[in-house]
Design an enzyme around this catalytic site. Structure first.
Site, PDB file in Angstrom:
ATOM      1  N   SER A  71       4.725   6.804   2.379  1.00  0.00           N
ATOM      2  CA  SER A  71       5.367   5.535   2.720  1.00  0.00           C
ATOM      3  C   SER A  71       4.771   4.405   1.895  1.00  0.00           C
ATOM      4  O   SER A  71       3.548   4.307   1.775  1.00  0.00           O
ATOM      5  CB  SER A  71       5.123   5.188   4.196  1.00  0.00           C
ATOM      6  OG  SER A  71       5.455   6.261   5.052  1.00  0.00           O
ATOM      7  N   HIS A 117       0.811   5.158   1.519  1.00  0.00           N
ATOM      8  CA  HIS A 117       0.064   5.981   2.459  1.00  0.00           C
ATOM      9  C   HIS A 117       0.712   7.367   2.521  1.00  0.00           C
ATOM     10  O   HIS A 117       1.940   7.479   2.627  1.00  0.00           O
ATOM     11  CB  HIS A 117       0.085   5.336   3.845  1.00  0.00           C
ATOM     12  CG  HIS A 117      -0.664   6.136   4.860  1.00  0.00           C
ATOM     13  ND1 HIS A 117      -2.045   6.163   4.907  1.00  0.00           N
ATOM     14  CD2 HIS A 117      -0.233   6.974   5.843  1.00  0.00           C
ATOM     15  CE1 HIS A 117      -2.420   6.979   5.872  1.00  0.00           C
ATOM     16  NE2 HIS A 117      -1.356   7.481   6.453  1.00  0.00           N
ATOM     17  N   ASP A 167      -2.705   0.701   8.043  1.00  0.00           N
ATOM     18  CA  ASP A 167      -1.525   1.563   7.861  1.00  0.00           C
ATOM     19  C   ASP A 167      -0.395   1.220   8.835  1.00  0.00           C
ATOM     20  O   ASP A 167       0.345   2.104   9.283  1.00  0.00           O
ATOM     21  CB  ASP A 167      -1.896   3.047   8.011  1.00  0.00           C
ATOM     22  CG  ASP A 167      -2.950   3.483   6.999  1.00  0.00           C
ATOM     23  OD1 ASP A 167      -2.972   2.918   5.900  1.00  0.00           O
ATOM     24  OD2 ASP A 167      -3.745   4.377   7.328  1.00  0.00           O
ATOM     25  N   ASN A 211       0.855  -1.185   0.000  1.00  0.00           N
ATOM     26  CA  ASN A 211       0.000   0.000   0.000  1.00  0.00           C
ATOM     27  C   ASN A 211       0.892   1.237   0.000  1.00  0.00           C
ATOM     28  O   ASN A 211       2.053   1.176   0.428  1.00  0.00           O
ATOM     29  CB  ASN A 211      -0.882   0.008   1.253  1.00  0.00           C
ATOM     30  CG  ASN A 211      -1.864   1.170   1.267  1.00  0.00           C
ATOM     31  OD1 ASN A 211      -2.460   1.501   0.234  1.00  0.00           O
ATOM     32  ND2 ASN A 211      -2.031   1.801   2.414  1.00  0.00           N
TER      33      ASN A 211
HETATM   34  C1  GRF Z   1      -2.896   8.423  -3.052  1.00  0.00           C
HETATM   35  O1  GRF Z   1      -2.568   9.751  -2.877  1.00  0.00           O
HETATM   36  C2  GRF Z   1      -2.471   7.591  -1.870  1.00  0.00           C
HETATM   37  O2  GRF Z   1      -1.686   8.295  -0.978  1.00  0.00           O
HETATM   38  C3  GRF Z   1      -3.732   7.205  -1.185  1.00  0.00           C
HETATM   39  O3  GRF Z   1      -4.744   7.295  -2.154  1.00  0.00           O
HETATM   40  C4  GRF Z   1      -4.366   8.187  -3.184  1.00  0.00           C
HETATM   41  C5  GRF Z   1      -4.739   7.577  -4.488  1.00  0.00           C
HETATM   42  O4  GRF Z   1      -4.639   8.438  -5.561  1.00  0.00           O
HETATM   43  N1  GRF Z   1      -3.568   5.900  -0.604  1.00  0.00           N
HETATM   44  P1  GRF Z   1      -4.689   7.870  -7.042  1.00  0.00           P
HETATM   45  O5  GRF Z   1      -6.018   7.118  -7.202  1.00  0.00           O
HETATM   46  O6  GRF Z   1      -3.521   6.968  -7.252  1.00  0.00           O
HETATM   47  O7  GRF Z   1      -4.663   9.060  -7.932  1.00  0.00           O
END
Ligand code: GRF
Length: 221
Positions: A141, A114, A150, A112
């Protein structure tokens, strides 16, 4: 996992899919030896599905609203992912809490991204919370997914300095630019066999990481 064949990925999205796009672009540029076997979205209208279609990647919608329980949704999701037999499952803005059963099924195979310097600022609204606390630094991260939200072992972080005129919007944009760098980077490191995990400890190049690997962003302001 040291390979000459591309590492195979399934990417889960719910929205715009800009991280998905960054991975697609790095593969296309020859910077990442990977193949996206499928993109799966729980949201039928997710723009990331168009990105998948444009790149010729198979995609599927599994709408969580069509399932009576979270468990039933996750069972279908697990089956769809497994039908692709991916090496890694990439959560890229996938906005559903996953059951422990699904997470454990993909233990050490699910990543993931975050938008904070974990373990600080888990959860939502990270940019505003960082500003409210007058932090000097922020970032994002890439981590292995574990049942606690997370909380999984971090592979790499990108760090930015917070500027006096930053607001939540500017921080989101600046952090996302870093996400597009470190997510493909983490996948590349795993594909190259440089990252292993045991007892919830990340090893990079056979060395245990007491602190996450950090990349310092060059200011773009
Ligand atoms: C990202 O900014 C990430 O930090 C979070 O969700 C957002 C997804 O954006 N987990 P995208 O769909 O990749 O544009």
């Amino acid at each position: 996992m040291n390979r000459s064949s591309p590492i195979s990925l399934v990417v889960l999205i719910s929205g715009s899919g800009t991280n998905l796009q960054a991975i697609i672009d790095e593969i296309a540029k020859g910077n990442l030896n990977a193949r996206i076997a499928a993109v799966i979205s729980n949201e039928p209208e997710a723009y990331g599905l168009k990105r998948a279609a444009q790149a010729g990647i198979p995609y599927e919608v599994i709408n969580h609203r069509d399932f009576p329980t979270r468990q039933a949704f996750d069972q279908q999701l697990t089956a769809s992912i497994e039908s692709c037999q991916p090496d890694l499952v990439i959560l890229a803005g996938f906005m559903r809490i996953l059951t422990d059963q699904l997470v454990n099924h993909f233990e050490h195979r699910m990543l993931n991204i975050h938008p904070s310097l974990l373990p600080d600022y888990k959860g939502l609204h990270t940019h505003q919370r960082v500003l409210d606390d007058q932090q000097p630094r922020h970032g994002c991260s890439v981590h292995f997914v574990t049942p606690k939200l997370d909380d999984g072992p971090v592979i790499v972080q990108a760090v930015i300095d917070i500027e006096a005129d930053d607001n939540a919007n500017s921080l989101q944009q600046r952090v996302q630019q870093q996400e597009y760098i470190i997510y493909p980077m983490a996948i590349r490191m795993i594909a190259e066999g440089r990252v292993t995990i045991s007892a919830d400890q990340v090893h990079i190049d056979n060395k245990i990481r007491q602190q996450p690997l950090q990349v310092k962003a060059v200011s773009t302001k």
